[in-house]
Design an enzyme around this catalytic site. Sequence first.
Site, PDB file in Angstrom:
ATOM      1  CG  ASP A 132      -2.098   0.723   1.088  1.00  0.00           C
ATOM      2  OD1 ASP A 132      -3.298   0.468   1.238  1.00  0.00           O
ATOM      3  OD2 ASP A 132      -2.230   1.915   0.756  1.00  0.00           O
TER       4      ASP A 132
ATOM      5  CB  CYS B 104      -6.262 -12.776 -20.795  1.00  0.00           C
ATOM      6  SG  CYS B 104      -7.753 -13.395 -20.572  1.00  0.00           S
TER       7      CYS B 104
ATOM      8  CB  CYS C 218     -16.238  12.754  -0.710  1.00  0.00           C
ATOM      9  SG  CYS C 218     -15.785  11.526   0.600  1.00  0.00           S
TER      10      CYS C 218
ATOM     11  CE  LYS D 124      -5.045   3.688   4.715  1.00  0.00           C
ATOM     12  NZ  LYS D 124      -5.806   3.850   3.335  1.00  0.00           N
TER      13      LYS D 124
ATOM     14  CG  ASN E 162      -6.724   2.627  -8.205  1.00  0.00           C
ATOM     15  OD1 ASN E 162      -6.095   2.560  -8.863  1.00  0.00           O
ATOM     16  ND2 ASN E 162      -6.323   2.883  -6.882  1.00  0.00           N
TER      17      ASN E 162
END
Length: 292
Positions: A67, A271, A213, A90, A147
């Site tokens: 993170d 893929c 937000c 974090k 995200n």
Amino acid sequence: PALRVMSSDVHDDNPYSRLMALKRMGVVKNYEAIRGHSVLIVGVGGIGSVVAEMLTRCGIGKLLLFDYDRVELANMNRMFYLPTHQGLAKVEAAKKSLQEINPDVQIETHNMNICTLDNYEQFCERIRNGNLEGNGRVSIVLSCVDNYAARMTINSACNELDQIWFESGVSETAMSGHIQWLIPGETACFACAPPLVVSEAGDENQIKREGVCAASLPTTMGIIAGFLSQTVLKYLLDFGEVSQFLGYNAFTDYFPRYPLGPNPECTDRKCQERQKQYAHVPEEEKRMNASR
Ligand code: ATP
Ligand code: ZN
């Protein structure tokens, strides 16, 4: 060492004896196997930190935490972090608490953005060599990011390395969430399903909009973290069924669950390669995987 207790000497002050009961009761064949597994978590925010705590309490062997963010007071509407963690990275705050909860768990931390070129290489290297001995791949990768770019980065790495992973998320309104099981070539990858990608890409632009937000609730994030942790236990210890997609709608208490096949026209070249390889896997082996 605590896990080496025999099922006969059950002490109520030993948390592991309660976990070993799962074995005595026939739910799990070999609970001790949990000590041999390492789990790489990208994003220790609202979902990832709670998953890390649950796996720590379950006696996982090793956690690798990625993170780039610091703990802020604004995060206190979520579970896990404390006001005293404010300002810490974090991953460092998480390591501190997790080691207090269970000192038997190895915790490796990476305070970094996985999307930059150098960090991407390091991220891939840890997937390949992050097991307990440091000489083989991690047991599973978990995406707990918020995200599109980070999800696509994890997707590319896992397609390239043929690494099985789980993706998770909570919607901007905090009223729905999902987990998804991604097996390169066998189930849909993150780039395979255009509707998902398009809607997430749309959300991403909204998140970036000035003054907007995203909502967040410890309840919805806790539910999705619980789903993800439970699914990881089922996958690693081989009990029950692992859903390919499991959704949650908080308004209606609706939990859709369905398989998600790969898209032969996926934009990720790796893929498509994995899909071709999977087509050559003998049918018996495919059935063995499908029955997990
Ligand atoms: P908010 O944006 O609402 O303050 P948040 O950023 O803490 O919340 P969460 O959904 O709680 O978001 O957690 C997602 C976590 O994933 C965050 O801690 C974030 O730092 C981390 N993350 C996102 N993208 C990356 C990335 N590219 N590399 C490393 N960590 C990432
Ligand atoms: Zn794909």
